[in-house]
Each structure stands twice: as structure tokens, then as C-alpha cells.
Design a protein around this motif. Structure first.
Motif, PDB file in Angstrom:
ATOM      1  N   UNK A 155       0.799  -1.224   0.000  1.00 24.18           N
ATOM      2  CA  UNK A 155       0.000   0.000   0.000  1.00 24.18           C
ATOM      3  C   UNK A 155       0.832   1.275   0.000  1.00 24.18           C
ATOM      4  N   UNK A 156       2.112   1.153   0.347  1.00 23.83           N
ATOM      5  CA  UNK A 156       2.950   2.351   0.450  1.00 23.83           C
ATOM      6  C   UNK A 156       2.561   3.212   1.624  1.00 23.83           C
ATOM      7  N   UNK A 157       2.194   2.553   2.734  1.00 20.21           N
ATOM      8  CA  UNK A 157       1.719   3.260   3.926  1.00 20.21           C
ATOM      9  C   UNK A 157       2.569   2.887   5.135  1.00 20.21           C
ATOM     10  N   UNK A 158       2.225   3.445   6.284  1.00 18.48           N
ATOM     11  CA  UNK A 158       2.800   3.026   7.558  1.00 18.48           C
ATOM     12  C   UNK A 158       1.645   2.728   8.501  1.00 18.48           C
ATOM     13  N   UNK A 159       1.475   1.464   8.844  1.00 20.52           N
ATOM     14  CA  UNK A 159       0.305   0.987   9.589  1.00 20.52           C
ATOM     15  C   UNK A 159      -0.987   1.369   8.863  1.00 20.52           C
ATOM     16  N   UNK A 160      -0.924   1.320   7.530  1.00 20.16           N
ATOM     17  CA  UNK A 160      -2.094   1.594   6.707  1.00 20.16           C
ATOM     18  C   UNK A 160      -2.416   3.054   6.528  1.00 20.16           C
ATOM     19  N   UNK A 161      -1.623   3.928   7.143  1.00 18.80           N
ATOM     20  CA  UNK A 161      -1.907   5.364   7.086  1.00 18.80           C
ATOM     21  C   UNK A 161      -0.918   6.095   6.181  1.00 18.80           C
ATOM     22  N   UNK A 162      -1.339   7.251   5.727  1.00 17.02           N
ATOM     23  CA  UNK A 162      -0.485   8.087   4.883  1.00 17.02           C
ATOM     24  C   UNK A 162       0.502   8.846   5.758  1.00 17.02           C
ATOM     25  N   UNK A 163       1.475   8.099   6.301  1.00 16.56           N
ATOM     26  CA  UNK A 163       2.473   8.666   7.205  1.00 16.56           C
ATOM     27  C   UNK A 163       3.860   8.207   6.795  1.00 16.56           C
ATOM     28  N   UNK A 164       4.886   8.958   7.165  1.00 13.40           N
ATOM     29  CA  UNK A 164       6.260   8.577   6.812  1.00 13.40           C
ATOM     30  C   UNK A 164       6.640   7.229   7.408  1.00 13.40           C
ATOM     31  N   UNK A 165       7.450   6.498   6.671  1.00 12.19           N
ATOM     32  CA  UNK A 165       7.928   5.203   7.142  1.00 12.19           C
ATOM     33  C   UNK A 165       8.815   5.361   8.381  1.00 12.19           C
ATOM     34  N   UNK A 166       8.738   4.382   9.273  1.00  8.30           N
ATOM     35  CA  UNK A 166       9.603   4.335  10.450  1.00  8.30           C
ATOM     36  C   UNK A 166      10.177   2.931  10.575  1.00  8.30           C
TER      37      UNK A 166
END
Length: 485
Positions: A272-283
Motif C-alpha cells: 500500500x505504500x503506507x505506515x500501519x495503513x496510514x499516509x504517514x512517513x515510514x519508520x
């Protein structure tokens, strides 16, 4: 290069894959146990019922029982209440971007307990008291089935080398209004990925909550993400409804999940290109997992305050749902207060009206106007509307009058009838017989050769003694079940 390519092909061929629990012959036992539980609940409180057959609730405690024991100074009961509060608090306040870890206990007969309460009893209470909508009722039946599946896999040793994983997505057949009424958080369409395994310290449940949308109001991507996860582990979730996916519990080798449930979150985000499914920067996922553990520990002082208040009020509770509802109101109140101080909490988990007051209180505190911030906080507490686990809690009158409840009860009876319709072939004597003549209350018994197995654990109760006859070809769903027994 050819040698390298050959090694790659071998590595791919040998890659371990997940096992779909419903494809295992023994899954029939879990189905039957769940049907028994649902039928047994009837009109008797699950917390006091001792079910026939394989269902155990005698040793379990609900929240109301734990409060009574905690009031008398029982330390274990106090810790049980604290764990209940922390779980409710986190699930109420954080709908995505969190990993939780809960220790489960094992009873003397192999049963699984959470916070001192058997999973049997937890699921029975859900069947009895949770959910108004037809779809929610169906999900609760599946969750009961999954709890028996989990126990089955624990008892046969599968959890030593595998994770038992369930993907619980927001229902995709209910309207947003219906979802909201049942406690789903529509803004994020949350999805819970639950993974249970045996560790050196005992049985552990890890739950990761990911968002089903990039941003509130955008198209859902949760099923796309879960289908991609399934493709990686060898399970086909394509074209399945969220209810069907919930019923597809899987065993995943630990070699595919060396870091636990966070590895599945990473696969979900990868597509999805997400972080925990959200539109947030990768960590960094491992560092974030440690952050979640610290955050869970930081909520303990809040849980202890709520526990003390619940103990002070427990004598006013008449039913287990009274205690559960009061727990929810207190965690909501403290959650709102915490959200004012913690900007990482999405204020909309408390409803759009309360969210405005929370944001107002945050701004007033930032400007140093603490008196007006208190007023905004009070307004937020009065207007807050939140939920932890999906499924509206019914009191006794609601339960009797809930839309579709009686219809569901009739369907449950039909399910029982359905399990005894049609014909099956015995694995021992190969004789085709009526299923209704085979399925007994406590066992399966072939009326032709008298071969009998216990319906709970598959143990042979009577060896086959068929009369002499001509050989016939074998092949039916009963083959796998009786062979496994």
C-alpha cells in the motif's frame, strides 16, 4: 549464474507457507464446540452457566467478579482489572498505529484464559450481550469458532513453531451508520491483525491495529493489503468478504514471522505504500514496536485510577454488562483527558463533536488559557462517543428486543439441524449412512460398524466391528475426520 538461479528456485520451492485452519480435518471439532456454545447460551447468563460437553466456564471470572475479589484485597484480581482497563483504554483511544501484547494463561484442562476468564466464557458473553446487527452476530459466531481453533492448535503443539493468526477487518457489507452503531471507527476503517504463539514465558497474543484507508473519507484499501499479505504467506484471500476472511484463521510458521505480528504489518504496508495503513512517513518497525510497549506501560497509572473507582462502585453493578459499560465510560473520560495532552491521539475517535472541543482545549492550553481549557475539556467529556472492540453492548431488555435476535436464534437451531442432514461414508466400514444417525450429542458413531469417536478430542471410543461385505471405494469429508481421530 545458472547455479545461482537453481538455488533461487530451490529456495522459493522450499519456502514455508501458512496453513488454513478450516482445511484441517480437526477443524470440525472447533465448529461443533462453537455451535454448542452458541446453543447453550440460551437465556442463562454465560458467567454462571456450566455448559455440557467441552465448554468450560466454571473456573472463569468476568470483570464484575474480578472487582469483587479486588475489593477484598486479591492482588491477582487487581492486576486482572488493570489489564482489562489498559486493553479497553488503548482500543478506545488508538484505532491504528499500535501494537499490543497480552499474556494469556492456560487452565488445568488445556483451556485458555485471558485476565482470569476462559475464552469460552468471553465468547459466550459476546454471543449473549454483544451486537445488534445481523452481520455483527455472525462475526461473533466466527470469533467463538476461532477461539476453539486457537485452543485446538495450542493443545496439539502447533503454537511452538507457528503463530495462530486472524485478520479482523471492518465489515464491508454494513452501511457507515450501521458500522458506527456497532462501534467500528469509520474514519480509519481499522483492521486488527492478531497473532498468538507459545513463547518461553508462556502463551502470548500480539495485536496490531492498522488503518483501512489512507485518510478519512478515501477509498478502502484494507482488503487489497490483506490479499497481498495472503499472497506472501500462501493463502488466497482474493474475492472474500471481510466476514469470510475473519473465518480464515491461519497457522504461519515462525520462520515467516521472526519479529512477530509486526512482520505482517510490514507486508501490509509494502503493497500500500503506507505506515500501519496510514499516509504517514515510514519508520523502523522494530523501534516502533518498542515504542508501543513503552506506551502501553505508560497507561498503567491511568488504569490503576480507573480500577480504584470501579472497585468503589462495584456494589452498584447488578449484571456483568453494568460493570463493562461503566468501565467503558471511565476509560472514555480518562481517554478524552489524555487526548487533550497527547497530540498523537486522533480526537475523532471520540466523535466529531467531542473532537472539536478537544482541539479547542489543546489550543487554549498552548496559549496558556488553562481555565477555558478546563471548560472545553468538560464539554468534550459530555459529548464524547467512543468504543473499544466493535459490537454494541446490550442490556437484558435490549437483548430481548434487538432487531433480528430471535431470527438469529432460529438460525442457530437450523445450523444444528444442517449439521445432521445428508449422507456420509464411514472411513472404517466404507458404508454410506445418514448423517443424522452418526452425529450424536457427545460423539460420532457409525450405525453400521459401531466405530465411534469423541466429538471433543477425536479419541476412539469404540473400534470398528463391521460385518463382512464387499469392498467399496472411500471418499467423503468424514474420511479425513475419522482418519485423523
Amino acid at each position: 549464474m545458472a547455479a545461482a538461479a537453481e538455488q533461487l528456485e530451490i529456495a522459493q520451492f522450499d519456502k514455508p507457507e501458512a496453513t488454513l485452519i478450516s482445511a484441517i480435518p480437526e477443524d470440525r471439532f472447533s465448529h461443533q464446540k462453537a455451535l454448542w456454545l452458541i446453543k447453550s447460551v440460551g437465556s442463562i447468563a454465560a458467567s454462571s452457566e456450566v455448559y455440557d460437553g467441552c465448554i468450560r466456564t466454571a473456573s472463569s471470572k468476568n470483570l464484575m467478579d474480578s472487582l469483587r475479589l479486588a475489593d477484598s484485597g486479591d492482588i491477582d484480581a487487581e492486576m486482572s482489572v488493570d489489564r482489562n482497563v489498559i486493553t479497553d483504554f488503548i482500543e478506545r483511544c488508538i484505532k491504528a498505529g499500535i501494537v499490543m501484547e497480552v499474556e494469556l494463561q492456560e487452565g488445568p484442562d488445556g483451556e485458555i484464559l485471558q485476565n482470569g476468564q476462559t475464552l469460552d466464557s468471553i465468547q459466550a458473553n459476546s454471543v449473549r450481550y454483544v451486537g445488534k446487527h445481523r452481520n455483527m452476530k455472525e462475526r461473533i459466531k466466527i470469533e467463538a469458532r476461532n477461539s476453539f481453533r486457537l485452543e485446538q492448535e495450542k493443545n496439539n503443539g502447533s503454537l511452538e513453531d507457528n503463530y495462530f493468526v486472524v485478520f479482523s477487518l471492518t465489515d464491508d457489507e454494513m452501511t457507515n451508520k450501521q458500522l458506527d452503531d456497532e462501534g467500528f471507527f469509520v474514519d480509519e476503517m481499522s483492521c486488527a491483525i492478531q497473532a498468538t504463539t507459545m513463547t518461553a514465558d508462556g502463551l502470548v497474543l500480539q495485536s496490531a491495529f492498522v488503518a483501512g484507508v489512507n485518510e478519512p473519507g478515501t477509498s478502502r484499501h484494507d482488503k487489497h493489503g490483506i490479499v497481498a499479505v495472503g499472497r506472501e504467506i500462501g493463502i488466497d484471500f482474493k474475492d472474500k468478504t471481510t466476514t469470510e476472511i475473519l473465518d480464515m484463521a491461519v497457522l504461519i510458521p515462525k520462520s515467516l514471522m521472526p519479529n512477530g505480528v509486526i512482520d505482517l504489518v510490514k507486508l501490509y504496508d509494502k503493497t500500500l505504500g503506507t505506515f500501519f495503513g496510514q499516509n504517514k512517513p515510514q519508520q523502523d518497525y522494530l523501534e516502533y514496536t518498542q515504542f508501543c510497549k513503552r506506551r502501553q506501560a505508560e497507561f498503567l497509572p491511568i488504569a490503576q485510577k480507573i480500577r480504584k473507582q470501579l472497585i468503589a462502585e462495584y456494589s452498584t453493578f447488578k449484571t456483568p454488562t453494568d460493570a463493562t459499560k461503566r468501565l467503558g465510560k471511565l476509560t472514555e473520560k480518562y481517554g478524552v483527558k489524555n487526548a487533550v495532552k497527547d497530540p498523537t491521539i486522533n480526537p475523532h475517535v471520540f466523535g466529531s463533536v467531542a473532537a472539536k472541543h478537544i482541539e479547542e482545549a489543546r489550543g487554549l492550553i498552548a496559549s496558556g488559557n488553562h481555565e477555558q481549557a478546563k471548560v472545553a475539556l468538560q464539554r468534550a467529556e459530555r459529548t464524547a462517543k467512543s468504543s473499544s472492540c466493535p459490537g454494541s453492548i446490550l442490556d437484558e431488555q435490549d437483548k430481548k428486543n434487538a432487531d433480528g435476535t430471535e431470527k438469529e436464534t432460529n438460525e442457530e437451531r437450523n445450523d444444528e439441524v444442517e449439521t445432521k442432514s445428508g449422507k456420509i461414508r464411514c472411513i472404517k466400514c466404507r458404508e454410506t449412512v445418514n448423517k443424522k444417525d452418526v452425529v450424536k450429542e457427545q460423539s460420532w458413531r457409525c450405525p453400521h460398524c459401531k466405530y465411534e469417536v469423541d466429538i471433543c478430542d477425536g479419541k476412539v471410543l469404540h473400534e470398528s466391528q463391521p460385518p463382512k461385505r464387499k469392498e467399496t471405494k472411500a471418499g467423503s469429508w468424514m474420511t479425513g475426520i475419522l482418519k485423523a481421530a
